[in-house]
Design an enzyme around this catalytic site. Structure first.
Site, PDB file in Angstrom:
ATOM      1  N   MET A   1     -10.831 -62.522  25.733  1.00 35.16           N
ATOM      2  CA  MET A   1     -10.357 -63.748  26.398  1.00 35.16           C
ATOM      3  C   MET A   1     -11.384 -64.297  27.390  1.00 35.16           C
ATOM      4  O   MET A   1     -11.045 -64.652  28.521  1.00 35.16           O
ATOM      5  CB  MET A   1      -9.026 -63.468  27.119  1.00 35.16           C
ATOM      6  CG  MET A   1      -7.937 -62.923  26.216  1.00 35.16           C
ATOM      7  SD  MET A   1      -6.479 -62.302  27.091  1.00 35.16           S
ATOM      8  CE  MET A   1      -7.085 -60.746  27.788  1.00 35.16           C
TER       9      MET A   1
ATOM     10  N   ASP B   1       4.152 -62.232  19.996  1.00 33.87           N
ATOM     11  CA  ASP B   1       3.094 -63.011  20.626  1.00 33.87           C
ATOM     12  C   ASP B   1       2.504 -64.028  19.663  1.00 33.87           C
ATOM     13  O   ASP B   1       2.717 -63.967  18.437  1.00 33.87           O
ATOM     14  CB  ASP B   1       1.981 -62.083  21.113  1.00 33.87           C
ATOM     15  CG  ASP B   1       2.351 -61.343  22.386  1.00 33.87           C
ATOM     16  OD1 ASP B   1       3.382 -61.683  22.991  1.00 33.87           O
ATOM     17  OD2 ASP B   1       1.608 -60.429  22.770  1.00 33.87           O
TER      18      ASP B   1
ATOM     19  N   LYS C   1       1.414 -66.413  24.441  1.00 35.86           N
ATOM     20  CA  LYS C   1       0.601 -66.806  25.600  1.00 35.86           C
ATOM     21  C   LYS C   1      -0.767 -67.206  25.068  1.00 35.86           C
ATOM     22  O   LYS C   1      -1.455 -66.400  24.454  1.00 35.86           O
ATOM     23  CB  LYS C   1       0.452 -65.649  26.579  1.00 35.86           C
ATOM     24  CG  LYS C   1       1.715 -65.290  27.349  1.00 35.86           C
ATOM     25  CD  LYS C   1       1.450 -64.092  28.222  1.00 35.86           C
ATOM     26  CE  LYS C   1       2.635 -63.784  29.116  1.00 35.86           C
ATOM     27  NZ  LYS C   1       2.860 -64.812  30.124  1.00 35.86           N
TER      28      LYS C   1
END
Length: 263
Positions: free
Chosen positions: A185, A49, A71
């Site tokens: 997030m 990631d 991502k």
């Protein structure tokens, strides 16, 4: 070289055609688990990631193929379907595949989706948990996840989905529990989340702390209150990746952080 110590039970070997879903922790390579290091030394395909520290990849075997599958919100990103297909395809080639994810693979890491894809393809897999940023980052900032003085429960919530999206949290209901909430997030949706927290009964004076780039060289910590959380985050220019703690336990940093010697 394998770990050789009477302290550790035997380590499982990564078999050809097997996939390991491994947590890389919050960033600092020193916070990797021993099992994660063992996996890095064995894998010959690594799919990682965006939040995996580059230094961690230097632990990989010299002949390992490295695939980036990051991502990041608002940026071009790998699609989960493509990642699933990649790790399945590599395993079917007989590769020893390491799916390396920031934090813990099963805490907002879509590890469950990847595990399901592997099961459907008949691919054997193992899970190696890692330190999730929602617990590690506050701890390293002097904020206990729980304390007898403030709370006996804590809520971990992903904040990147807007209200009404499938799987989005019910922010008002979470606020009504009165328990501290750790947001992952969440910076992009912060105005909406804070407004819902207030509707759910959280006081404007509720302590809040933002921890950005936890354990990294550019780590920033912003202490504020719920009523100022959105404006202070904007003025400070604080950027993701960030963990946000909203609740009484965030106030403990004032007394605990001054005596803490950082790692």
């Amino acid at each position: 070289m394998p770990f050789s110590s009477d302290i550790f039970p035997p380590f499982p070997e990564m078999a050809p055609g097997e996939v390991w879903l491994v947590g890389a922790g919050p960033g600092d390579p020193r916070l990797l688990t021993v099992m994660a290091v063992h996996a890095l030394r064995q894998a010959n395909t690594i799919v990682h990631d965006a939040l995996v520290d580059p230094r961690i990849l230097r632990l990989a075997a010299g002949d390992a193929e490295i695939h980036f599958a990051g991502k990041r919100g608002g940026r071009p990103s790998s699609q989960q379907r493509d990642i699933n297909e990649l790790i399945v395809a590599e395993a079917k080639k007989g590769r020893r595949v390491l799916r390396l994810k920031g934090g813990d693979p099963f805490v907002f890491g879509r590890g469950g989706e990847e595990a399901r894809a592997l099961v459907q393809a008949g691919i054997p897999y193992r899970v190696v948990p890692g330190l999730t940023a929602g617990l590690a980052a506050p701890a390293l900032a002097g904020i206990p996840a729980t304390s007898r003085d403030t709370n006996h429960a804590v809520i971990l919530a992903a904040g990147h989905r807007a209200a009404g999206d499938e799987g989005a949290a019910d922010w008002e209901a979470l606020a009504a529990t009165g328990q501290p909430i750790v947001l992952y997030m969440a910076l992009a949706q912060l105005p909406e989340i804070v407004a819902a927290f207030e509707r759910g009964g959280l006081s404007a004076d509720t302590p809040a702390t933002i921890i950005s780039n936890a354990t990294g060289g550019e780590e920033r910590i912003l202490e504020t209150r719920l009523s100022r959380l959105v404006s202070d985050a904007k003025v400070s220019g604080i950027e993701p990746p960030a963990v946000i703690v909203v609740g009484a336990n965030a106030a403990l940093r004032a007394t605990l952080a001054p005596g803490m010697v950082r790692l």
